[in-house]
Design an enzyme around this catalytic site. Structure first.
Site, PDB file in Angstrom:
ATOM      1  N   HIS A 139      14.405  55.403  66.414  1.00  0.00           N
ATOM      2  CA  HIS A 139      15.553  54.520  66.217  1.00  0.00           C
ATOM      3  C   HIS A 139      16.663  54.907  67.177  1.00  0.00           C
ATOM      4  O   HIS A 139      16.606  55.959  67.805  1.00  0.00           O
ATOM      5  CB  HIS A 139      16.053  54.596  64.766  1.00  0.00           C
ATOM      6  CG  HIS A 139      16.640  55.931  64.397  1.00  0.00           C
ATOM      7  ND1 HIS A 139      15.857  57.035  64.114  1.00  0.00           N
ATOM      8  CD2 HIS A 139      17.927  56.358  64.306  1.00  0.00           C
ATOM      9  CE1 HIS A 139      16.648  58.066  63.846  1.00  0.00           C
ATOM     10  NE2 HIS A 139      17.905  57.691  63.956  1.00  0.00           N
ATOM     11  N   ARG A 159      11.528  60.600  60.265  1.00  0.00           N
ATOM     12  CA  ARG A 159      12.615  59.611  60.383  1.00  0.00           C
ATOM     13  C   ARG A 159      12.303  58.881  61.663  1.00  0.00           C
ATOM     14  O   ARG A 159      12.414  59.428  62.750  1.00  0.00           O
ATOM     15  CB  ARG A 159      13.978  60.326  60.421  1.00  0.00           C
ATOM     16  CG  ARG A 159      15.161  59.441  60.793  1.00  0.00           C
ATOM     17  CD  ARG A 159      15.533  58.486  59.673  1.00  0.00           C
ATOM     18  NE  ARG A 159      16.634  57.612  60.089  1.00  0.00           N
ATOM     19  CZ  ARG A 159      16.463  56.378  60.592  1.00  0.00           C
ATOM     20  NH1 ARG A 159      15.242  55.861  60.736  1.00  0.00           N
ATOM     21  NH2 ARG A 159      17.502  55.659  60.930  1.00  0.00           N
ATOM     22  N   GLU A 189      26.009  50.187  58.952  1.00  0.00           N
ATOM     23  CA  GLU A 189      25.797  48.764  58.763  1.00  0.00           C
ATOM     24  C   GLU A 189      25.767  48.078  60.124  1.00  0.00           C
ATOM     25  O   GLU A 189      26.723  48.146  60.892  1.00  0.00           O
ATOM     26  CB  GLU A 189      26.947  48.199  57.914  1.00  0.00           C
ATOM     27  CG  GLU A 189      26.693  46.811  57.412  1.00  0.00           C
ATOM     28  CD  GLU A 189      27.908  46.258  56.686  1.00  0.00           C
ATOM     29  OE1 GLU A 189      27.725  45.380  55.861  1.00  0.00           O
ATOM     30  OE2 GLU A 189      29.019  46.718  56.965  1.00  0.00           O
ATOM     31  N   HIS A 213      15.795  58.160  69.413  1.00  0.00           N
ATOM     32  CA  HIS A 213      15.365  59.470  68.920  1.00  0.00           C
ATOM     33  C   HIS A 213      14.515  59.361  67.669  1.00  0.00           C
ATOM     34  O   HIS A 213      14.418  58.295  67.047  1.00  0.00           O
ATOM     35  CB  HIS A 213      16.574  60.384  68.699  1.00  0.00           C
ATOM     36  CG  HIS A 213      17.629  59.812  67.794  1.00  0.00           C
ATOM     37  ND1 HIS A 213      18.588  58.942  68.250  1.00  0.00           N
ATOM     38  CD2 HIS A 213      17.878  59.990  66.470  1.00  0.00           C
ATOM     39  CE1 HIS A 213      19.377  58.611  67.244  1.00  0.00           C
ATOM     40  NE2 HIS A 213      18.970  59.214  66.152  1.00  0.00           N
ATOM     41  N   HIS A 250      21.274  54.356  67.569  1.00  0.00           N
ATOM     42  CA  HIS A 250      22.506  53.896  66.934  1.00  0.00           C
ATOM     43  C   HIS A 250      23.351  53.201  67.999  1.00  0.00           C
ATOM     44  O   HIS A 250      23.777  53.818  68.968  1.00  0.00           O
ATOM     45  CB  HIS A 250      23.281  55.066  66.317  1.00  0.00           C
ATOM     46  CG  HIS A 250      22.435  55.856  65.368  1.00  0.00           C
ATOM     47  ND1 HIS A 250      22.121  55.401  64.105  1.00  0.00           N
ATOM     48  CD2 HIS A 250      21.795  57.034  65.509  1.00  0.00           C
ATOM     49  CE1 HIS A 250      21.329  56.282  63.508  1.00  0.00           C
ATOM     50  NE2 HIS A 250      21.117  57.283  64.337  1.00  0.00           N
ATOM     51  N   GLU A 270      25.158  60.730  67.570  1.00  0.00           N
ATOM     52  CA  GLU A 270      24.715  61.453  66.365  1.00  0.00           C
ATOM     53  C   GLU A 270      24.766  62.954  66.617  1.00  0.00           C
ATOM     54  O   GLU A 270      24.195  63.450  67.581  1.00  0.00           O
ATOM     55  CB  GLU A 270      23.292  61.022  66.022  1.00  0.00           C
ATOM     56  CG  GLU A 270      22.657  61.835  64.889  1.00  0.00           C
ATOM     57  CD  GLU A 270      21.262  61.335  64.528  1.00  0.00           C
ATOM     58  OE1 GLU A 270      21.071  60.102  64.425  1.00  0.00           O
ATOM     59  OE2 GLU A 270      20.357  62.168  64.361  1.00  0.00           O
TER      60      GLU A 270
HETATM   61 FE   LIG Z   1      19.688  58.812  64.131  1.00  0.00          FE
END
Ligand SMILES: [Fe+2]
Ligand SMILES: [Fe+2]
Length: 376
Positions: A87, A84, A156, A133, A89, A94
């Site tokens: 990225h 993953r 979104e 992360h 947020h 998280e």
């Molecule tokens: Fe994340």
């Protein structure tokens, strides 16, 4: 004095029955019962938000589950080696709980410190809002974990991926910043990767690229299942608050286990919404929303449940197997008021008057919380 104000004065002077004759449409609307409680249940495992060869993600955000404005969730699966990608947020911190398999994470903090950690079943992580992360499945087998975000709108416009940014940056700028010729940049992904394949890492952790990097001094990892639980007659709870896990500033996390026939007693949470993910088994939650409003729904493995801040509720275990529930509260401190403690904290004579029942019945009422009541 305004016209509406003088009407209000008239209401105050008139007895209740007489006042009804003077109801304006606005007053009538205000006196209607509040609307019924909407569904507090969502089947997150029945959705597929994203699926690729290396993994998948199912979401419960305000788009799918509008009642939960404060907390969103993602059920994510990564194949061995899958990444993953890097990225952050912008709108949410998280939290995660490992259900199956193993994951390695990296995270960078604003003070330049970095961390690499590994997580197995029962372990949790917490990355503060905006901290960059990456997650990688370690194998063997698929890693499955539940992610929780402290904002229902996190997804979104709220998830920022490194490949998305680089792909949408003019090559001459990216070339200067990344120290690469544009011919190399042309080989970068043309759009967001999200989850991509990767090699299962060597057992030994690699060094950070910058050898002088300081390891993060704020642990991101908390082994929820490894702490002593609170044991009740009908089950148990593992609770982690910020006082136990300092970086977890916006959540309290709980794993609750209900034995067959158990009852999580009537209670409410004064300062937090309750967001649930059912790990196994079945349960029936009933929520009280004032003015006679009640909602009862059944939950099973893979369902998400929600109880708004301050709403009264209880949970009945159903089925032959124990029921396991992961719970997030959007506050760093756990608070609960149980009906039993409330009754214990009042004089008998007042309860007798409030309920209109004799003293011998009042004497039978509980005085102290029992948490999870065993099968009767
Ligand atoms: Fe994340
Ligand atoms: Fe609760």
């Amino acid at each position: 004095m305004s016209k509406s104000f003088s009407r209000r004065g008239l209401f105050q002077a008139a007895p209740l029955g007489a006042a009804a004759a003077f109801l304006t449409p606005q007053h009538a609307a205000a006196q209607e019962q509040p609307s019924a409680i909407p569904s507090l249940k969502f089947d997150i495992e029945a959705q597929t938000h994203w699926k690729g060869e290396a993994g998948s993600a199912n979401e419960a955000t305000v788009a799918e589950f509008p009642i939960s404005q404060s907390i969103a969730g993602v059920s994510m699966r990564l194949k061995p080696g899958a990444i993953r990608e890097l990225h952050w947020h912008a709108l949410a911190a998280e939290w995660a709980y490992m259900i199956e398999g193993r994951v390695r994470t990296t995270v960078v903090m604003p003070n330049g410190q970095s961390a690499i950690d590994e997580f197995g079943p029962g372990d949790t992580w917490y990355f503060p809002r905006g901290h960059g992360h990456l997650l990688q499945g370690l194998g063997p087998g698929e890693a499955h974990f539940l992610l929780g975000f402290d904002n229902g709108h996190f997804s979104e416009f709220g998830t920022f991926s490194i490949t998305d940014w680089i792909a949408n940056t003019p090559p001459e700028i990216a070339s200067r910043v990344l120290n690469l010729p544009t011919s190399t940049l042309a080989k970068f992904p043309k759009k967001e990767v999200y989850i991509g394949p990767g090699e299962v890492p060597k057992t030994i952790l690699e060094e950070f690229r910058l050898s002088s990097s300081q390891t993060s001094q704020f642990a991101h990892k908390y082994r929820l299942d490894m702490q002593p639980p609170h044991v009740f007659e009908g089950g148990m709870e593992y609770i982690v608050q910020q006082k136990d896990f300092p970086i977890q500033t916006t959540f309290t996390a709980v794993k609750m286990i209900l034995q067959p026939g158990a009852l999580r007693e009537m209670h409410w949470h004064p300062h937090a919404d309750e967001w649930q993910y059912y790990l196994s088994g079945q349960a029936r939650m009933t929520v009280f929303g004032s003015h006679g409003r009640i909602r009862t729904e059944d939950y099973k493995k893979g369902n998400v449940g929600f109880c708004p801040q301050g709403y009264g509720h209880y949970i009945e275990q159903i089925g032959d197997q124990p029921t396991e529930v992961l719970i997030l509260f959007n506050h760093p401190e756990f608070q609960e008021i149980s009906l039993a403690n409330w009754l214990g904290g009042n004089p008998s004579s007042l309860l007798s008057a409030n309920f209109g029942i004799p003293q011998d019945a009042i004497d039978k009422l509980p005085k102290k919380e029992r948490g999870i009541i065993r099968k009767s």
